[in-house]
Design a protein around this motif. Structure first.
Motif, PDB file in Angstrom:
ATOM      1  N   GLY A 157       0.835  -1.199   0.000  1.00 31.45           N
ATOM      2  CA  GLY A 157       0.000   0.000   0.000  1.00 31.45           C
ATOM      3  C   GLY A 157       0.866   1.245   0.000  1.00 31.45           C
ATOM      4  N   GLY A 158       0.257   2.356  -0.365  1.00 30.24           N
ATOM      5  CA  GLY A 158       1.000   3.620  -0.342  1.00 30.24           C
ATOM      6  C   GLY A 158       0.187   4.713  -0.979  1.00 30.24           C
ATOM      7  N   THR A 159       0.698   5.929  -0.859  1.00 34.36           N
ATOM      8  CA  THR A 159      -0.008   7.018  -1.544  1.00 34.36           C
ATOM      9  C   THR A 159       0.443   7.104  -3.002  1.00 34.36           C
ATOM     10  OG1 THR A 159       1.546   8.436  -0.357  1.00 34.36           O
ATOM     11  CG2 THR A 159      -0.701   8.495   0.366  1.00 34.36           C
ATOM     12  N   PHE A 160       1.728   6.799  -3.265  1.00 39.77           N
ATOM     13  CA  PHE A 160       2.264   6.805  -4.631  1.00 39.77           C
ATOM     14  C   PHE A 160       1.983   8.142  -5.331  1.00 39.77           C
ATOM     15  CE2 PHE A 160       1.029   2.317  -3.709  1.00 39.77           C
ATOM     16  CZ  PHE A 160       2.305   1.829  -3.531  1.00 39.77           C
ATOM     17  N   ALA A 161       2.416   9.229  -4.678  1.00 42.11           N
ATOM     18  CA  ALA A 161       2.112  10.570  -5.183  1.00 42.11           C
ATOM     19  C   ALA A 161       3.384  11.377  -5.448  1.00 42.11           C
ATOM     20  CB  ALA A 161       1.232  11.300  -4.148  1.00 42.11           C
ATOM     21  N   PRO A 162       4.168  11.068  -6.462  1.00 45.73           N
ATOM     22  CA  PRO A 162       3.964  10.005  -7.450  1.00 45.73           C
ATOM     23  C   PRO A 162       4.755   8.752  -7.083  1.00 45.73           C
ATOM     24  CG  PRO A 162       5.731  11.427  -8.203  1.00 45.73           C
ATOM     25  CD  PRO A 162       5.293  11.952  -6.854  1.00 45.73           C
ATOM     26  N   ILE A 163       4.449   7.662  -7.817  1.00 44.04           N
ATOM     27  CA  ILE A 163       5.240   6.431  -7.692  1.00 44.04           C
ATOM     28  C   ILE A 163       6.666   6.717  -8.169  1.00 44.04           C
ATOM     29  CG2 ILE A 163       4.602   5.565 -10.012  1.00 44.04           C
ATOM     30  CD1 ILE A 163       4.403   2.758  -8.494  1.00 44.04           C
ATOM     31  N   HIS A 164       7.645   6.067  -7.550  1.00 41.59           N
ATOM     32  CA  HIS A 164       9.048   6.314  -7.924  1.00 41.59           C
ATOM     33  C   HIS A 164       9.839   5.001  -7.941  1.00 41.59           C
ATOM     34  CE1 HIS A 164       9.766   6.048  -3.604  1.00 41.59           C
ATOM     35  NE2 HIS A 164       8.977   7.102  -3.368  1.00 41.59           N
ATOM     36  N   THR A 165      11.095   5.101  -8.347  1.00 45.82           N
ATOM     37  CA  THR A 165      11.903   3.881  -8.494  1.00 45.82           C
ATOM     38  C   THR A 165      12.159   3.204  -7.140  1.00 45.82           C
ATOM     39  OG1 THR A 165      13.871   5.257  -8.474  1.00 45.82           O
ATOM     40  CG2 THR A 165      13.067   4.580 -10.628  1.00 45.82           C
ATOM     41  N   GLY A 166      12.099   3.973  -6.042  1.00 47.74           N
ATOM     42  CA  GLY A 166      12.236   3.362  -4.709  1.00 47.74           C
ATOM     43  C   GLY A 166      11.114   2.368  -4.461  1.00 47.74           C
ATOM     44  N   HIS A 167       9.879   2.734  -4.839  1.00 47.04           N
ATOM     45  CA  HIS A 167       8.743   1.813  -4.696  1.00 47.04           C
ATOM     46  C   HIS A 167       8.952   0.563  -5.563  1.00 47.04           C
ATOM     47  CE1 HIS A 167       6.278   5.698  -3.941  1.00 47.04           C
ATOM     48  NE2 HIS A 167       6.326   5.071  -2.795  1.00 47.04           N
ATOM     49  N   LEU A 168       9.420   0.790  -6.791  1.00 48.41           N
ATOM     50  CA  LEU A 168       9.544  -0.336  -7.732  1.00 48.41           C
ATOM     51  C   LEU A 168      10.623  -1.300  -7.259  1.00 48.41           C
ATOM     52  CD1 LEU A 168       9.195   1.971 -10.813  1.00 48.41           C
ATOM     53  CD2 LEU A 168       7.576   0.169 -10.239  1.00 48.41           C
ATOM     54  N   ARG A 169      11.740  -0.745  -6.775  1.00 47.74           N
ATOM     55  CA  ARG A 169      12.810  -1.591  -6.231  1.00 47.74           C
ATOM     56  C   ARG A 169      12.274  -2.398  -5.040  1.00 47.74           C
ATOM     57  NH1 ARG A 169      18.345  -0.989  -5.606  1.00 47.74           N
ATOM     58  NH2 ARG A 169      18.312  -0.629  -7.836  1.00 47.74           N
ATOM     59  N   ALA A 170      11.513  -1.715  -4.181  1.00 51.03           N
ATOM     60  CA  ALA A 170      10.984  -2.373  -2.981  1.00 51.03           C
ATOM     61  C   ALA A 170       9.999  -3.481  -3.374  1.00 51.03           C
ATOM     62  CB  ALA A 170      10.316  -1.341  -2.072  1.00 51.03           C
ATOM     63  N   ALA A 171       9.160  -3.210  -4.358  1.00 53.64           N
ATOM     64  CA  ALA A 171       8.173  -4.214  -4.785  1.00 53.64           C
ATOM     65  C   ALA A 171       8.876  -5.464  -5.313  1.00 53.64           C
ATOM     66  CB  ALA A 171       7.252  -3.618  -5.859  1.00 53.64           C
ATOM     67  N   GLN A 172       9.935  -5.247  -6.080  1.00 50.95           N
ATOM     68  CA  GLN A 172      10.675  -6.382  -6.634  1.00 50.95           C
ATOM     69  C   GLN A 172      11.340  -7.198  -5.515  1.00 50.95           C
ATOM     70  OE1 GLN A 172      13.750  -5.255  -9.388  1.00 50.95           O
ATOM     71  NE2 GLN A 172      13.577  -7.222 -10.433  1.00 50.95           N
ATOM     72  N   ALA A 173      11.922  -6.477  -4.552  1.00 51.18           N
ATOM     73  CA  ALA A 173      12.585  -7.159  -3.426  1.00 51.18           C
ATOM     74  C   ALA A 173      11.555  -7.936  -2.603  1.00 51.18           C
ATOM     75  CB  ALA A 173      13.311  -6.134  -2.557  1.00 51.18           C
ATOM     76  N   PHE A 174      10.374  -7.344  -2.423  1.00 53.01           N
ATOM     77  CA  PHE A 174       9.271  -7.979  -1.664  1.00 53.01           C
ATOM     78  C   PHE A 174       8.839  -9.272  -2.357  1.00 53.01           C
ATOM     79  CE2 PHE A 174       4.525  -7.188  -0.414  1.00 53.01           C
ATOM     80  CZ  PHE A 174       4.635  -8.039   0.679  1.00 53.01           C
ATOM     81  N   LEU A 175       8.634  -9.192  -3.674  1.00 55.52           N
ATOM     82  CA  LEU A 175       8.235 -10.374  -4.458  1.00 55.52           C
ATOM     83  C   LEU A 175       9.229 -11.516  -4.279  1.00 55.52           C
ATOM     84  CD1 LEU A 175       7.241  -9.258  -8.090  1.00 55.52           C
ATOM     85  CD2 LEU A 175       5.949 -10.828  -6.641  1.00 55.52           C
ATOM     86  N   VAL A 228      16.334  -7.893   3.009  1.00 54.66           N
ATOM     87  CA  VAL A 228      17.674  -7.319   2.846  1.00 54.66           C
ATOM     88  C   VAL A 228      17.877  -7.048   1.362  1.00 54.66           C
ATOM     89  CG1 VAL A 228      20.137  -7.680   3.214  1.00 54.66           C
ATOM     90  CG2 VAL A 228      18.465  -8.603   4.844  1.00 54.66           C
ATOM     91  N   SER A 229      17.920  -5.765   1.023  1.00 59.59           N
ATOM     92  CA  SER A 229      18.078  -5.388  -0.377  1.00 59.59           C
ATOM     93  C   SER A 229      18.596  -3.956  -0.410  1.00 59.59           C
ATOM     94  CB  SER A 229      16.725  -5.491  -1.084  1.00 59.59           C
ATOM     95  OG  SER A 229      16.831  -5.105  -2.417  1.00 59.59           O
ATOM     96  N   GLU A 230      19.334  -3.635  -1.443  1.00 59.20           N
ATOM     97  CA  GLU A 230      19.881  -2.268  -1.568  1.00 59.20           C
ATOM     98  C   GLU A 230      18.730  -1.314  -1.887  1.00 59.20           C
ATOM     99  OE1 GLU A 230      22.928   0.348  -1.398  1.00 59.20           O
ATOM    100  OE2 GLU A 230      23.236  -1.810  -1.208  1.00 59.20           O
ATOM    101  N   PRO A 231      18.426  -0.372  -0.997  1.00 57.94           N
ATOM    102  CA  PRO A 231      17.302   0.516  -1.295  1.00 57.94           C
ATOM    103  C   PRO A 231      17.710   1.670  -2.219  1.00 57.94           C
ATOM    104  CG  PRO A 231      18.169   1.017   0.881  1.00 57.94           C
ATOM    105  CD  PRO A 231      19.043  -0.065   0.296  1.00 57.94           C
ATOM    106  N   ILE A 232      16.724   2.291  -2.814  1.00 56.44           N
ATOM    107  CA  ILE A 232      16.955   3.540  -3.557  1.00 56.44           C
ATOM    108  C   ILE A 232      16.392   4.651  -2.679  1.00 56.44           C
ATOM    109  CG2 ILE A 232      16.428   4.850  -5.640  1.00 56.44           C
ATOM    110  CD1 ILE A 232      16.082   2.206  -7.129  1.00 56.44           C
ATOM    111  N   ALA A 233      17.260   5.525  -2.209  1.00 61.30           N
ATOM    112  CA  ALA A 233      16.843   6.536  -1.227  1.00 61.30           C
ATOM    113  C   ALA A 233      16.153   7.707  -1.924  1.00 61.30           C
ATOM    114  CB  ALA A 233      18.055   7.023  -0.440  1.00 61.30           C
ATOM    115  N   ILE A 234      14.842   7.610  -2.029  1.00 60.70           N
ATOM    116  CA  ILE A 234      14.058   8.698  -2.642  1.00 60.70           C
ATOM    117  C   ILE A 234      12.672   8.674  -2.020  1.00 60.70           C
ATOM    118  CG2 ILE A 234      13.316   7.226  -4.572  1.00 60.70           C
ATOM    119  CD1 ILE A 234      13.969  11.062  -4.732  1.00 60.70           C
ATOM    120  N   SER A 235      12.009   9.842  -2.006  1.00 59.64           N
ATOM    121  CA  SER A 235      10.634   9.908  -1.509  1.00 59.64           C
ATOM    122  C   SER A 235       9.778  10.681  -2.507  1.00 59.64           C
ATOM    123  CB  SER A 235      10.587  10.625  -0.155  1.00 59.64           C
ATOM    124  OG  SER A 235      10.880  11.997  -0.344  1.00 59.64           O
TER     125      SER A 235
END
Ligand code: ATP
Length: 210
Positions: free
Chosen positions: A10-28, A166-173
């Motif tokens: 879940g999230g606000t995704f305002a806007p969606i960014h590469t940090g979310h996409l990296r996290a989603a992939q790591a979660f999967l 455990v995954s390398e995050p992309i530090a962005i908001s």
């Protein structure tokens, strides 16, 4: 009965960014999910509402971003909370998706993980879902210690099942990206091209932000 490993991001995704996409992939990958539902909130209870993007804009940008960067048949961009309307509560979303043949997983970045016990009905959240959290950046020692304390507290108080991804995050908001848009800057390494195009077309970088 085979059990489906079902992830909720879940999230606000305002806007969606590469940090979310990296996290989603790591979660999967980390949780070996069979399905991942990315669910933009309608009105978040714990965040100041941003006014730049409508719920439909946030949903559309999420769809564009995932089909561009992470096309995967397991991923569904889900309008459940937006269609339900009103304030979006995670305990209600989990109740909606709970099923005997499903193991629910809930994703949280550091900030959300640290506030989980303040959400509405945390006992229902922890009872229904396992929590997978990921650091949003190389957090300092004080934050890491707060995470360790929160983990112990959630386990002791709620019987929580918690897993660190455990995954390398992309530090962005999204906040930083909205600030860049307010300066007229649309091009960003943190925004998929299709999202940049959507922002350009709808001239969000030229709009007043509250
Ligand atoms: P804002 O700056 O508007 O508060 P945000 O960047 O925190 O937005 P959200 O849409 O609120 O993004 O985040 C949705 C989920 O993704 C939350 O669990 C959040 O912790 C997590 N998240 C956001 N950015 C990252 C990141 N860069 N790395 C890992 N997780 C992230």
């Amino acid at each position: 009965m085979s059990v489906q490993r079902f992830g909720i991001f879940g999230g606000t995704f305002a806007p969606i960014h590469t940090g979310h996409l990296r996290a989603a992939q790591a979660f999967l990958e980390a949780c070996k999910l069979d399905a991942l539902h990315v669910i933009p909130t309608n009105l978040p209870p714990h965040k100041q509402a941003q006014t730049l993007f409508s719920p439909t804009d946030r949903l559309t940008m999420a769809r564009l971003a995932f089909s561009e960067v992470l096309p995967d048949p397991r991923i569904v961009i889900d309008d459940y909370e937006i269609a339900r309307g009103g304030v979006s509560y995670t305990y209600e979303t989990l109740a909606h998706y709970a099923a005997p043949d499903r193991e629910l997983w809930l994703f949280c970045g550091t900030d959300m993980f640290l506030t989980l016990s303040e959400w509405k009905h945390p006992e229902q959240i922890f009872a229904r879902a396992s929590i997978a959290y990921m650091l949003r950046e190389a957090e300092d020692a004080a934050t890491l210690s707060r995470i360790a304390q929160a983990t112990q507290r959630y386990e002791a108080q709620f019987g929580a099942r918690i897993r660190a991804i455990v995954s390398e995050p992309i530090a962005i908001s999204s906040t930083a990206l909205r600030a860049a848009l307010a300066r007229g800057e649309v091009e960003s390494a943190y925004l998929p091209k299709s999202v940049q195009h959507y922002i350009q077309t709808h001239r969000f970088h030229l709009k007043e932000q509250a």
